[in-house]
Write a protein that holds these residues in place. Structure first.
Motif, PDB file in Angstrom:
ATOM      1  N   ALA A 163      24.583  30.969  46.091  1.00 27.90           N
ATOM      2  CA  ALA A 163      25.369  31.329  44.914  1.00 27.90           C
ATOM      3  C   ALA A 163      25.916  32.749  45.039  1.00 27.90           C
ATOM      4  O   ALA A 163      25.252  33.633  45.592  1.00 27.90           O
ATOM      5  CB  ALA A 163      24.510  31.206  43.656  1.00 27.90           C
ATOM      6  N   ARG A 164      27.136  32.953  44.528  1.00 21.98           N
ATOM      7  CA  ARG A 164      27.737  34.280  44.559  1.00 21.98           C
ATOM      8  C   ARG A 164      26.971  35.234  43.652  1.00 21.98           C
ATOM      9  O   ARG A 164      26.469  34.845  42.600  1.00 21.98           O
ATOM     10  CB  ARG A 164      29.196  34.215  44.067  1.00 21.98           C
ATOM     11  N   ASP A 170      33.320  49.338  37.377  1.00 19.09           N
ATOM     12  CA  ASP A 170      34.285  49.926  36.444  1.00 19.09           C
ATOM     13  C   ASP A 170      35.562  50.341  37.167  1.00 19.09           C
ATOM     14  O   ASP A 170      36.663  50.217  36.627  1.00 19.09           O
ATOM     15  CB  ASP A 170      33.667  51.130  35.735  1.00 19.09           C
ATOM     16  N   ASP A 171      35.406  50.848  38.390  1.00 21.67           N
ATOM     17  CA  ASP A 171      36.585  51.247  39.171  1.00 21.67           C
ATOM     18  C   ASP A 171      37.486  50.047  39.445  1.00 21.67           C
ATOM     19  O   ASP A 171      38.724  50.148  39.379  1.00 21.67           O
ATOM     20  CB  ASP A 171      36.161  51.891  40.495  1.00 21.67           C
ATOM     21  N   GLU A 172      36.878  48.900  39.761  1.00 19.99           N
ATOM     22  CA  GLU A 172      37.662  47.693  40.033  1.00 19.99           C
ATOM     23  C   GLU A 172      38.354  47.191  38.772  1.00 19.99           C
ATOM     24  O   GLU A 172      39.481  46.699  38.823  1.00 19.99           O
ATOM     25  CB  GLU A 172      36.767  46.616  40.635  1.00 19.99           C
ATOM     26  N   VAL A 173      37.672  47.326  37.638  1.00 18.56           N
ATOM     27  CA  VAL A 173      38.293  46.958  36.362  1.00 18.56           C
ATOM     28  C   VAL A 173      39.547  47.789  36.141  1.00 18.56           C
ATOM     29  O   VAL A 173      40.610  47.274  35.788  1.00 18.56           O
ATOM     30  CB  VAL A 173      37.308  47.140  35.193  1.00 18.56           C
ATOM     31  N   ASN A 174      39.444  49.097  36.355  1.00 25.96           N
ATOM     32  CA  ASN A 174      40.581  50.002  36.147  1.00 25.96           C
ATOM     33  C   ASN A 174      41.728  49.700  37.110  1.00 25.96           C
ATOM     34  O   ASN A 174      42.901  49.750  36.734  1.00 25.96           O
ATOM     35  CB  ASN A 174      40.135  51.453  36.302  1.00 25.96           C
ATOM     36  N   LYS A 276      47.270  41.522  45.664  1.00 26.81           N
ATOM     37  CA  LYS A 276      48.217  42.600  45.919  1.00 26.81           C
ATOM     38  C   LYS A 276      47.540  43.954  46.006  1.00 26.81           C
ATOM     39  O   LYS A 276      47.962  44.840  46.766  1.00 26.81           O
ATOM     40  CB  LYS A 276      49.277  42.611  44.810  1.00 26.81           C
ATOM     41  N   VAL A 277      46.447  44.136  45.246  1.00 22.16           N
ATOM     42  CA  VAL A 277      45.748  45.432  45.239  1.00 22.16           C
ATOM     43  C   VAL A 277      44.494  45.407  46.109  1.00 22.16           C
ATOM     44  O   VAL A 277      43.634  46.276  45.999  1.00 22.16           O
ATOM     45  CB  VAL A 277      45.401  45.862  43.796  1.00 22.16           C
ATOM     46  N   GLY A 278      44.366  44.387  46.952  1.00 21.68           N
ATOM     47  CA  GLY A 278      43.267  44.350  47.905  1.00 21.68           C
ATOM     48  C   GLY A 278      41.921  43.934  47.335  1.00 21.68           C
ATOM     49  O   GLY A 278      40.879  44.249  47.911  1.00 21.68           O
ATOM     50  N   LEU A 279      41.927  43.208  46.204  1.00 20.82           N
ATOM     51  CA  LEU A 279      40.664  42.755  45.609  1.00 20.82           C
ATOM     52  C   LEU A 279      40.556  41.229  45.712  1.00 20.82           C
ATOM     53  O   LEU A 279      40.184  40.539  44.762  1.00 20.82           O
ATOM     54  CB  LEU A 279      40.567  43.214  44.150  1.00 20.82           C
ATOM     55  N   GLU A 280      40.883  40.714  46.902  1.00 22.06           N
ATOM     56  CA  GLU A 280      40.850  39.269  47.127  1.00 22.06           C
ATOM     57  C   GLU A 280      39.465  38.675  46.882  1.00 22.06           C
ATOM     58  O   GLU A 280      39.325  37.504  46.515  1.00 22.06           O
ATOM     59  CB  GLU A 280      41.277  38.940  48.574  1.00 22.06           C
ATOM     60  N   ASP A 281      38.429  39.485  47.086  1.00 21.59           N
ATOM     61  CA  ASP A 281      37.056  38.977  46.991  1.00 21.59           C
ATOM     62  C   ASP A 281      36.615  38.711  45.560  1.00 21.59           C
ATOM     63  O   ASP A 281      35.619  38.036  45.337  1.00 21.59           O
ATOM     64  CB  ASP A 281      36.108  39.983  47.649  1.00 21.59           C
ATOM     65  N   ILE A 282      37.339  39.230  44.585  1.00 19.93           N
ATOM     66  CA  ILE A 282      36.951  39.003  43.194  1.00 19.93           C
ATOM     67  C   ILE A 282      37.515  37.671  42.706  1.00 19.93           C
ATOM     68  O   ILE A 282      38.700  37.401  42.851  1.00 19.93           O
ATOM     69  CB  ILE A 282      37.455  40.153  42.283  1.00 19.93           C
TER      70      ILE A 282
END
Length: 335
Positions: A163-164, A170-174, A276-282
């Motif tokens: 399981a993931r 917080d930085d990723e949220v922003n 586009k912002v490099g957060l493919e893993d989320i």
């Protein structure tokens, strides 16, 4: 009804007839035998006394079975959009198996397909697809009585991956809010603003994407949101944090549907923007993990109460799959 002419196929002949939108066919040694079968079959069908010839199995393509399953069952399921997507890409995904008769498909064929598919998509996707196609063959076996055994039941399944446990910082949220052009505490206006708003709302409520997209104005109450239908087939009331209530106030009063987007449009905008912002893993579903972990760490909710909020029937799944504290969180609890 005029009988169609048999068509020569190698050393044999094949004939097809249509009645009430349903195709029936058989293969015989001579054209005359085909015509005799067709005349008898039409008589049986019209009189309502259909008796299958035990010695000859009707040619019934896998794709034709899938189409019938979708019309009779699939389009009424909550996952109908996904099922339709599987049907739309069926020829590309299955190749020659799509037109092969369900009577001729063996576990060996399906094992080869499973191995090929496993090189193209994740194990979770393979498992999900195996479940669908097995259900389609079970439908043929138990409701249409076309086959005696389900060959999908005779192949081994890929091992379910761990399981993931992806947390969202917080930085990723922003970063994501900036990418969507949305500022917290502002009324969403553009489609991308609603995606960002739903992302923040999910972090507060642990609600699934589909649940958020289904919320209408009539479902919103002072301290909770009512979900008439959820993934497990039951309704659920989701209590709201103070922050969640503040987010709801940002939605324009004229919005009957809080997030005025289709699930597909929402998904595409989410995927394209995060990539586009490099957060493919989320994944959007990671908000559910993050929200549950925060509710335990910050709100100190006991798991049995939390399960009522999230809709989990099994505490084990909630604890082992969705609650993802790191070692520092656990150390803080000990103090």
């Amino acid at each position: 009804m005029k009988l169609p002419k048999p068509r020569k196929r190698g050393d044999a002949y094949r004939i097809e007839i249509m009645l009430d939108g349903k195709r029936h066919s058989c293969t015989r040694d001579t054209a005359r035998e085909c015509e005799q079968w067709a005349a008898l079959k039409l008589l049986e069908l019209k009189s309502g006394k259909v008796q299958e010839d035990a010695s000859v199995k009707q040619h019934y393509p896998f794709k034709q079975l899938f189409e019938k399953y979708y019309q009779e069952h699939g389009r009424y399921k909550k996952s109908k959009t996904w099922i339709y997507g599987q049907l739309k890409n069926f020829d590309q995904k299955f190749g020659g198996l799509a037109e092969m008769s369900i009577h001729d498909i063996t576990p060996k064929h399906l094992t080869a397909w499973r191995n090929k598919r496993s090189t193209e998509v994740s194990p979770n996707t393979v498992l999900k697809e195996l479940s669908l196609y097995s259900s389609i063959f079970s439908y043929a076996q138990k409701e249409l009585f076309l086959i005696h055994d389900n060959p999908w039941m005779s192949i081994s399944k890929p091992r379910k991956p761990k399981a993931r446990n992806r947390r969202i910082s917080d930085d990723e949220v922003n970063i994501l809010l900036k990418a969507f052009g949305y500022t917290e505490d502002e009324q969403p206006v553009l489609p991308q603003h609603y995606v960002a708003w739903a992302f923040l709302f999910a972090l507060e409520t642990a609600m699934r994407r589909g649940e958020i997209l289904s919320i209408k104005r009539e479902h919103v109450f002072e301290k909770y949101v009512h979900l008439p239908m959820t993934k497990n087939g039951e309704e659920r009331n989701v209590p709201l944090t103070k922050r969640a209530r503040e987010l709801l106030k940002l939605i324009p009063a004229e919005n009957n549907k809080l997030v005025p987007q289709s699930e597909n449009a929402f998904r595409l905008m989410w995927e394209r923007t995060k990539n586009k912002v490099g957060l493919e893993d989320i994944h959007f579903h990671d908000t559910r993990h993050e929200a549950i972990t925060r509710l335990v760490n910050q709100q100190k909710l006991p798991v049995e109460i939390l399960a009522k909020m999230t809709g989990h029937k099994t505490i084990k799944v909630l604890v082992n799959t969705y609650y993802n504290p790191d070692v520092d969180d656990i150390a803080d609890m000990l103090d």
